[in-house]
Design a protein around this motif. Structure first.
Motif, PDB file in Angstrom:
ATOM      1  N   LYS A  34      62.109  42.470  28.003  1.00 48.00           N
ATOM      2  CA  LYS A  34      60.772  41.929  28.036  1.00 48.00           C
ATOM      3  C   LYS A  34      59.496  42.674  27.310  1.00 48.00           C
ATOM      4  O   LYS A  34      58.833  41.951  26.630  1.00 48.00           O
ATOM      5  CB  LYS A  34      60.257  41.655  29.610  1.00 48.00           C
ATOM      6  CG  LYS A  34      59.936  43.165  30.384  1.00 48.00           C
ATOM      7  CD  LYS A  34      59.554  42.737  31.798  1.00 48.00           C
ATOM      8  CE  LYS A  34      59.207  44.071  32.426  1.00 48.00           C
ATOM      9  NZ  LYS A  34      59.010  44.028  33.879  1.00 48.00           N
ATOM     10  N   GLN A  35      59.823  43.823  27.213  1.00 41.94           N
ATOM     11  CA  GLN A  35      58.775  44.838  26.715  1.00 41.94           C
ATOM     12  C   GLN A  35      59.021  44.617  25.186  1.00 41.94           C
ATOM     13  O   GLN A  35      57.939  44.439  24.383  1.00 41.94           O
ATOM     14  CB  GLN A  35      59.290  46.254  26.766  1.00 41.94           C
ATOM     15  CG  GLN A  35      58.819  46.712  28.093  1.00 41.94           C
ATOM     16  CD  GLN A  35      59.992  46.586  29.126  1.00 41.94           C
ATOM     17  OE1 GLN A  35      61.114  46.096  28.821  1.00 41.94           O
ATOM     18  NE2 GLN A  35      59.763  47.275  30.319  1.00 41.94           N
ATOM     19  N   ASP A  36      60.089  43.972  24.642  1.00 47.03           N
ATOM     20  CA  ASP A  36      60.264  43.891  23.172  1.00 47.03           C
ATOM     21  C   ASP A  36      59.561  42.389  22.863  1.00 47.03           C
ATOM     22  O   ASP A  36      58.607  42.388  22.023  1.00 47.03           O
ATOM     23  CB  ASP A  36      61.843  43.356  22.811  1.00 47.03           C
ATOM     24  CG  ASP A  36      62.643  44.716  22.707  1.00 47.03           C
ATOM     25  OD1 ASP A  36      62.121  45.915  22.524  1.00 47.03           O
ATOM     26  OD2 ASP A  36      63.894  44.593  23.372  1.00 47.03           O
ATOM     27  N   LEU A  37      59.564  41.590  23.727  1.00 43.35           N
ATOM     28  CA  LEU A  37      58.898  40.416  23.785  1.00 43.35           C
ATOM     29  C   LEU A  37      57.172  40.474  23.948  1.00 43.35           C
ATOM     30  O   LEU A  37      56.603  39.805  22.984  1.00 43.35           O
ATOM     31  CB  LEU A  37      59.477  39.292  24.582  1.00 43.35           C
ATOM     32  CG  LEU A  37      60.804  38.919  24.351  1.00 43.35           C
ATOM     33  CD1 LEU A  37      61.361  37.750  25.271  1.00 43.35           C
ATOM     34  CD2 LEU A  37      61.179  38.712  22.823  1.00 43.35           C
ATOM     35  N   ASP A  38      56.946  41.161  24.847  1.00 43.79           N
ATOM     36  CA  ASP A  38      55.491  41.677  25.186  1.00 43.79           C
ATOM     37  C   ASP A  38      54.665  41.993  24.094  1.00 43.79           C
ATOM     38  O   ASP A  38      53.710  41.620  23.893  1.00 43.79           O
ATOM     39  CB  ASP A  38      55.260  42.583  26.283  1.00 43.79           C
ATOM     40  CG  ASP A  38      55.981  41.815  27.739  1.00 43.79           C
ATOM     41  OD1 ASP A  38      56.168  40.643  27.784  1.00 43.79           O
ATOM     42  OD2 ASP A  38      56.121  42.527  28.538  1.00 43.79           O
ATOM     43  N   LYS A  39      55.361  42.854  23.377  1.00 44.06           N
ATOM     44  CA  LYS A  39      54.651  43.508  22.177  1.00 44.06           C
ATOM     45  C   LYS A  39      54.082  42.463  21.301  1.00 44.06           C
ATOM     46  O   LYS A  39      53.016  42.742  20.636  1.00 44.06           O
ATOM     47  CB  LYS A  39      55.592  44.349  21.577  1.00 44.06           C
ATOM     48  CG  LYS A  39      55.682  45.874  22.021  1.00 44.06           C
ATOM     49  CD  LYS A  39      56.625  46.871  21.186  1.00 44.06           C
ATOM     50  CE  LYS A  39      56.796  47.988  21.971  1.00 44.06           C
ATOM     51  NZ  LYS A  39      58.215  48.259  21.747  1.00 44.06           N
ATOM     52  N   VAL A  40      54.747  41.415  20.975  1.00 42.34           N
ATOM     53  CA  VAL A  40      54.149  40.456  19.973  1.00 42.34           C
ATOM     54  C   VAL A  40      53.712  39.094  20.582  1.00 42.34           C
ATOM     55  O   VAL A  40      53.142  38.419  20.111  1.00 42.34           O
ATOM     56  CB  VAL A  40      55.338  40.172  18.912  1.00 42.34           C
ATOM     57  CG1 VAL A  40      55.515  41.298  17.914  1.00 42.34           C
ATOM     58  CG2 VAL A  40      56.606  39.775  19.672  1.00 42.34           C
ATOM     59  N   CYS A  52      69.486  34.495  29.027  1.00 44.40           N
ATOM     60  CA  CYS A  52      68.321  34.379  28.089  1.00 44.40           C
ATOM     61  C   CYS A  52      67.517  35.565  28.343  1.00 44.40           C
ATOM     62  O   CYS A  52      67.734  36.290  29.267  1.00 44.40           O
ATOM     63  CB  CYS A  52      67.526  33.280  28.544  1.00 44.40           C
ATOM     64  SG  CYS A  52      66.735  33.181  30.144  1.00 44.40           S
ATOM     65  N   VAL A  53      66.604  35.871  27.507  1.00 41.20           N
ATOM     66  CA  VAL A  53      65.520  36.965  27.869  1.00 41.20           C
ATOM     67  C   VAL A  53      64.291  36.242  27.757  1.00 41.20           C
ATOM     68  O   VAL A  53      63.935  35.448  27.117  1.00 41.20           O
ATOM     69  CB  VAL A  53      65.582  37.946  26.443  1.00 41.20           C
ATOM     70  CG1 VAL A  53      65.494  37.508  25.016  1.00 41.20           C
ATOM     71  CG2 VAL A  53      64.712  39.101  26.820  1.00 41.20           C
ATOM     72  N   VAL A  54      63.308  36.699  28.794  1.00 40.24           N
ATOM     73  CA  VAL A  54      61.947  36.286  28.827  1.00 40.24           C
ATOM     74  C   VAL A  54      61.150  37.566  28.833  1.00 40.24           C
ATOM     75  O   VAL A  54      61.440  38.635  29.035  1.00 40.24           O
ATOM     76  CB  VAL A  54      61.765  35.426  30.109  1.00 40.24           C
ATOM     77  CG1 VAL A  54      62.861  34.154  30.139  1.00 40.24           C
ATOM     78  CG2 VAL A  54      62.123  36.422  31.562  1.00 40.24           C
ATOM     79  N   ASN A  55      59.926  37.168  28.580  1.00 39.46           N
ATOM     80  CA  ASN A  55      58.592  38.236  28.623  1.00 39.46           C
ATOM     81  C   ASN A  55      58.136  38.258  29.951  1.00 39.46           C
ATOM     82  O   ASN A  55      58.560  37.545  30.776  1.00 39.46           O
ATOM     83  CB  ASN A  55      57.673  38.069  27.446  1.00 39.46           C
ATOM     84  CG  ASN A  55      56.718  36.612  27.528  1.00 39.46           C
ATOM     85  OD1 ASN A  55      57.169  35.845  28.415  1.00 39.46           O
ATOM     86  ND2 ASN A  55      55.878  36.523  26.954  1.00 39.46           N
ATOM     87  N   SER A  56      57.152  39.095  30.249  1.00 45.27           N
ATOM     88  CA  SER A  56      56.525  39.630  31.314  1.00 45.27           C
ATOM     89  C   SER A  56      55.726  38.263  31.762  1.00 45.27           C
ATOM     90  O   SER A  56      55.746  37.862  33.027  1.00 45.27           O
ATOM     91  CB  SER A  56      55.619  40.752  31.213  1.00 45.27           C
ATOM     92  OG  SER A  56      56.494  41.743  30.925  1.00 45.27           O
ATOM     93  N   LYS A  57      54.890  37.687  31.162  1.00 45.88           N
ATOM     94  CA  LYS A  57      54.140  36.439  31.222  1.00 45.88           C
ATOM     95  C   LYS A  57      55.085  35.249  31.905  1.00 45.88           C
ATOM     96  O   LYS A  57      54.808  34.610  32.996  1.00 45.88           O
ATOM     97  CB  LYS A  57      53.931  35.768  29.802  1.00 45.88           C
ATOM     98  CG  LYS A  57      52.647  34.658  30.128  1.00 45.88           C
ATOM     99  CD  LYS A  57      51.424  35.411  30.564  1.00 45.88           C
ATOM    100  CE  LYS A  57      50.232  34.583  31.119  1.00 45.88           C
ATOM    101  NZ  LYS A  57      49.213  35.206  31.856  1.00 45.88           N
TER     102      LYS A  57
END
Ligand SMILES: [Zn+2]
Length: 529
Positions: A130-136, A152-157
């Protein structure tokens, strides 16, 4: 489609591969309305030519029966054409760049979808988080499906909207990956855990769904497909199929595969396998028995070689699986059961065996979808029960890491197409698009010129067969399509080169020049008419 009367067509000067053993090759074909009326020499089709006949001079080009895809998710394919394509992405960094681009043009708070990533390709050699996705993308919820669709991978949102926290327990048949120290969700969701996200994602409305399906069907006929075994997500998709047909926007034939979740609904409606007509027909009940090799959720008998603490996930208990299989079988449905691991295959075989002994049915044509990790005993059992193996040869290319998952001994028996055919099993071909590309010629090349277990490579003729006559058999339609014979539907494809003559490594470069469905040219202008 059938409402519009097609022009009568005559194709001459061709190299026609008929897939009819009684007359394997021909030079010309005559089509009247939506059917083939003559297959033979230029001279033999002459009587069918009148002033309204369209004549196509093939100039030596090859014609085969129209390709049939026995396993495809059309709406998912259509939607994938409008979401971020992560296939072929080689690092998490590259994935972030793609996401950043999309996030910049997406309104704040709106969902961003992507699919097709594979951690095996990543330079970082780890799962994305999630951190990878949160960054952008801190402000837009993001969900990126793995290439297999089982993870799947999801972000924090997204986690926040789905209310997934460190307290949330993994659902049955699924897993919320957590950091071993902090117990925080990492962003990776497996199998049924993906439903926690799925249920809060806004559903596409009917108009969006129709647009996606039109796009996907167009790509399908461009790839030479004239029929698809269309796996629907829900009955609303049947509505979409019907509407598209009424609006003359359905360019190919559809055999509908229905998720088992809707079985009761269909039993109550009285509909079962075979209802419909040559254009749209009710097909199988589809059951998922296990997950995928890529996500290590395919149910194996012995642990994963590269992850000895797991043997994968069965999505049902053996008893529950049996109950569902017997119920659908009793209600006169054909079954299409997804089983990838050898343990899942065994449970499925046992369930079908019991269903068939309790309620014997001569011509059931039940299918195992994928049937990826097999062994000699399983192949014999598949033959004994007279099941169809519905395979997707392009996995051979995409799952280049399969030997790591299962080790060398079992790897010999991953996607054993030749052994299935030798064992007398009817093998039908499909794509599993959008997991794999839609183009059947890519599948044919993968089946013929395989790099892993090359002894399991099949001949071009066998590969053509699985995508035509065998796939037609798999929908009880071998009598009306799948080969070029007088009396059958005029579904055919004109190719730029002869697949039986090109180098195996060049099969994928063969171009589809024209696709004909029921005598109507649904794709192709390059052939002069
Ligand atoms: Zn599938």
């Amino acid at each position: 489609m059938p409402m519009m009367r097609p022009t009568d067509l005559v194709l001459i000067n061709g190299n026609i591969i008929t897939m009819n053993p009684k007359q394997p090759y021909a030079q010309a074909i005559a089509i009247k309305y939506d059917k083939i009326v003559e297959v033979g020499t230029n001279n033999e089709v002459k009587p069918w030519i009148n002033k309204n006949t369209k004549i196509v001079d093939l100039k030596g080009r090859t014609v085969t029966p129209g390709f049939i895809d026995a396993h495809v998710h059309i709406s998912g394919f259509g939607r994938s054409l409008t979401t971020i394509d992560l296939r072929g992405v080689n690092s998490i960094k590259e994935m972030q760049q793609k996401l950043e681009e999309q996030a910049q043009k997406t309104p704040r708070g709106k969902w961003i979808f992507g699919h097709g990533w594979d951690q095996e390709r990543f330079k970082e050699k780890r799962y994305p988080t999630k951190q990878d996705l949160d960054k952008v993308s801190p402000n837009n919820p993001v969900t990126f499906r793995r290439v297999c669709g089982h993870m799947c991978v999801v972000n924090s949102k997204a986690l926040e909207l789905a209310d997934i926290t460190k307290e949330t327990k993994s659902p049955l048949g699924g897993e919320i990956d957590k950091n071993p120290v902090t117990r925080e969700p990492t962003g990776i969701l497996r199998e049924n855990a993906m439903d926690l996200i799925q249920k809060i994602v806004p559903e596409p409305d009917e108009k969006q769904l129709m647009e996606a399906c039109v796009l996907a069907c167009q790509k399908a006929v461009e790839a030479g497909l004239t029929s698809v075994h269309w796996i629907i997500d829900s009955p609303t998709e049947i509505r979409v199929i019907q509407k598209l047909r009424a609006q003359n926007k359905l360019p190919l034939r559809v055999y509908i595969l229905i998720p088992v979740e809707f079985l009761d609904f269909f039993i109550q409606s009285g509909l079962h396998t075979g209802f419909g007509d040559d254009t749209v027909r009710i097909g199988c009940i589809k059951i998922l028995a296990d997950g995928s090799l890529g996500a290590r959720t395919a149910a194996l008998k012995e642990p994963y070689s590269d992850h000895p603490e797991t043997k994968g996930i069965m999505l049902y208990t053996p008893e529950e699986l049996k109950r569902l299989v017997i119920k659908a079988h009793r209600a006169d449905f054909q079954l299409a059961i997804h089983a990838i691991g050898d343990r899942a295959v065994e449970f499925v075989l046992n369930a079908l065996e019991e269903a068939l002994s309790r309620v014997p049915r001569e011509d059931h044509r039940h299918r195992i979808e994928h049937a990826s990790v097999l062994n000699e005993k399983a192949i014999r059992h598949i033959k004994r029960l007279n099941l169809i193996a519905s395979v997707q040869p392009h996995f051979v290319v995409s799952d280049f890491w399969a030997a790591d998952r299962v080790g060398p001994e079992r790897a010999r028996w991953v996607y054993p197409f030749k052994a299935l055919i030798k064992g007398g099993v009817t093998v039908a071909g499909g794509s599993d698009c959008p997991v794999e590309p839609i183009n059947p010629l890519l599948g044919i090349q993968a089946a013929v010129a395989r790099k892993t277990s090359p002894e399991e490579g099949i001949t071009v003729d066998e590969a053509l067969r699985i995508y035509t006559i065998n796939a037609a058999y798999a929908s009880f339609e071998g009598g009306i399509k799948g080969s070029i014979e007088a009396g059958k539907l005029a579904d055919l494809v004109v190719l730029s080169e002869n697949p039986l003559a090109v180098e195996p490594e060049r099969l994928k470069d063969i171009e589809v020049e024209m696709t004909v469905v029921g005598g109507r040219v649904v794709f192709g202008e390059r052939v002069s008419v």
